[in-house]
Enzyme design. Structure first.
Site, short mmCIF file in Angstrom:
data_model
loop_
_atom_site.label_atom_id
_atom_site.label_comp_id
_atom_site.label_asym_id
_atom_site.label_seq_id
_atom_site.Cartn_x
_atom_site.Cartn_y
_atom_site.Cartn_z
N HIS A 53 -17.08 41.10 25.74
CA HIS A 53 -18.39 41.73 26.02
C HIS A 53 -18.26 42.86 27.05
O HIS A 53 -19.15 43.06 27.88
CB HIS A 53 -19.41 40.69 26.50
CG HIS A 53 -19.70 39.63 25.49
ND1 HIS A 53 -20.63 39.80 24.49
CD2 HIS A 53 -19.18 38.40 25.30
CE1 HIS A 53 -20.65 38.70 23.74
NE2 HIS A 53 -19.78 37.84 24.20
N ASN A 126 -25.98 35.31 21.18
CA ASN A 126 -25.40 36.34 20.33
C ASN A 126 -26.44 36.76 19.29
O ASN A 126 -27.49 36.11 19.15
CB ASN A 126 -24.17 35.80 19.59
CG ASN A 126 -22.90 35.85 20.44
OD1 ASN A 126 -22.80 36.68 21.34
ND2 ASN A 126 -21.97 35.00 20.16
N TYR A 335 -17.98 31.31 32.20
CA TYR A 335 -18.79 32.47 32.61
C TYR A 335 -18.80 32.66 34.12
O TYR A 335 -18.41 33.71 34.62
CB TYR A 335 -20.20 32.37 32.01
CG TYR A 335 -20.24 32.88 30.59
CD1 TYR A 335 -19.60 32.17 29.58
CD2 TYR A 335 -20.84 34.08 30.26
CE1 TYR A 335 -19.58 32.64 28.28
CE2 TYR A 335 -20.82 34.55 28.96
CZ TYR A 335 -20.20 33.84 27.97
OH TYR A 335 -20.17 34.30 26.69
#
Ligand code: NDP
Length: 498
Positions: A53, A126, A335
């Site tokens: 990303h 997504n 993350y």
């Protein structure tokens, strides 16, 4: 009045064009600290780009509740019809580097940070309802295959298809990726999905849920040739489109829907409700619209607000929690771990990441780039009798009953990797969608070694003979051989194409 130029400590700068030298033609002097600071800062301008990303665009907006869901969740920001919560969204491609083209065939990231009165609720979704793999142990390997060959530094169709053809659970996402939905026209013209299953709960009940953000602009896609043309003529086209449409007052919006499964139904459902390679068919769990997301403000500084935006799928508020989805469990770690690496342990202090509807009150202290008052002289330990913040038992999440021995378990529904892709291919796609899908696959799989082509074509044949035969014809494989390979079990197929 014109602003006076200073250095970063506020000292006035007299000349920003001429380095201090020994005489007009002499060498530069080390005492020119303004030059040294300017060059040193420039040398450090880049932070690590996200491993995935990396290329993205962001905007601010709000979420508004449009239907009552208080029966299913006690989340305060969802407590009343008409209630609005500020949010920040980052859209992205996944595999490409920070300078890659927006129109690449790739899933699109759809990350939302809701600034609620109970702290930030963050969703890292997504534009596809499913994912390629269902176990986080496979994630680094999978991503390596989508990136560059370690020897040549080139994108490599052999790596890409070798891994996917050895991983039949990827088929559902592969079909979506290689349909025209794999090249959305812009970030405004695509849906967003939590993809993962999450928990909603009240004081008495628990529900498994999935969220679907349906674009109000309509789903619009690019053909492969349109996407390729844009990649060279305007590689930043989706970033430009989002910024320009918000600047023009043309605010994009999404209708937010929830699918709700009673906790008791999960055990007997025909699919594993926590398998991210599966959807919950709408006939089983209809979409219930309950909100609207509107984007109405562009960031003022890309690096500060978009490059430094840090989303965590583990940032929940009371009323929302995780599910046992293994991919989600892996992402709960990965993350924030990435943010610690890219931005540092105090990334929550960066303005775009700070809670806005409340204040953080923790016993965490110090660390690099502690830019606030570090909680002043307040106690830095708990429990204490000096008036420090105390836990709120009302924020407790209801327990999840679990049983079993710890171990590494194979997936318990082994033969269902083909059924949902088949429904997509046979029942949802139009003739045009199917023909574009086959062309798009052929354009990429055509670059792989023949044995890998055969293995992947056999998987496609198992999804549907028309798909297997179509791909075989498009890349010049023998259809009878593909059909024969498709009839083997997966182990024998791998052996035959080793
Ligand atoms: P439905 O007929 O009720 O819905 C079909 C769904 O497919 C719609 O949500 C539609 O999205 C979406 N869709 C249409 N074209 C594509 C495409 N090329 N790629 C991905 N999605 C597309 O179907 P079911 O719920 O019975 O599911 C059948 C199949 O539809 C599934 O196996 C899955 O592949 C796909 N699907 C299902 C979803 C779900 O949550 N149930 C979500 C998305 C896809 P839209 O409404 O935006 O046009």
């Amino acid at each position: 009045m014109t602003d006076k130029l200073t250095n970063s400590f506020g000292r006035p700068v007299a000349d920003d064009q001429n380095t201090i030298t020994a005489g007009p033609e002499g060498p530069a002097l080390l005492q020119d600290t303004h030059l040294l600071d300017k060059l040193a800062h420039f040398d450090r301008e880049r932070i690590p780009e996200r491993v995935v990303h990396a290329k993205g665009a962001g905007a601010y907006g709000y979420f508004e509740v449009t239907a009552d869901v208080t029966r299913y969740t006690k989340a305060a920001f969802l407590s009343e019809v008409g209630k609005r919560t500020d949010l920040f969204v980052r859209f992205s491609t996944v595999g490409g580097e920070k300078g890659s083209a927006d129109s690449e065939r790739d899933p699109r990231g759809f990350a939302v940070k809701f600034y609620t009165e109970d702290g930030n609720y963050e969703m890292v979704g997504n534009n596809t309802p499913v994912f390629f793999i269902r176990d986080p142990l496979k994630f680094p390997d999978f991503i390596h295959t989508q990136k560059r060959n370690p020897a040549t530094n080139l994108k490599d169709p052999d790596m890409f298809w070798d891994f996917l053809s050895l991983t039949p659970e990827s088929l559902h996402q592969v079909l979506i990726l290689f349909s025209d939905r794999g090249t959305p026209k812009t970030y405004r013209h695509m849906n967003g999905y939590t993809s993962h299953t999450y928990l909603w709960y009240t004081d008495t009940d628990r529900y498994w849920i999935k969220l679907h953000f349906k674009t109000d602009q309509g789903n619009e896609t690019l053909t492969a040739s349109e996407a390729a043309a844009l990649a060279s003529s305007d590689p930043d086209q989706a970033t430009r489109d989002l910024n320009a449409s918000i600047a023009a007052g043309n605010y994009p919006s999404w209708t937010v829907n929830v699918q709700i499964m009673n906790e008791a139904d999960a055990a007997d459902y025909r699919y594993d409700p926590f398998d991210i390679t599966k959807v919950w068919p709408h006939a089983d769990y209809p979409l219930i619209p309950f909100g609207k997301m509107v984007l109405n403000r562009n960031p003022e500084n890309y690096f500060a607000e978009v490059e430094q935006a840090a989303f965590s799928p583990g940032s929940f508020v009371p009323g929302i929690g995780p599910s046992p989805d293994k991919m989600l469990q892996g992402r709960l770690f990965s993350y924030p771990d990435t943010h610690r690496h890219r931005l540092g342990t105090n990334h929550a202090l960066i303005p775009v990441n700070q809670p806005k509807g409340t204040m953080a009150r923790t016993y965490e202290r110090d660390g690099a780039m502690r830019t606030d008052d570090n909680q002043g002289g307040g106690p830095n330990y708990y429990p204490n009798t000096f008036g420090g913040p105390v836990p709120d038992p009302g924020a407790a999440e209801p327990g999840l009953p679990v049983t079993g021995s710890a171990g590494r378990f194979e997936y318990v529904h082994p033969n269902d990797d083909y059924e949902q892709p088949r429904a997509l291919f046979a029942d949802v796609m139009t003739d045009t969608d199917r023909s574009h899908l086959i062309d798009n696959i052929a354009g990429h799989l055509g670059g792989a070694q023949r044995r890998i082509q055969l293995r992947e074509a056999a998987l496609f044949y198992r999804v549907h003979p028309d798909l297997g035969n179509g791909v075989a014809a498009a890349i010049g494989l023998d259809a009878a051989e593909v059909a024969r390979l498709a009839a083997l079990d997966q182990e024998a197929l791998v052996e035959a194409t080793r």
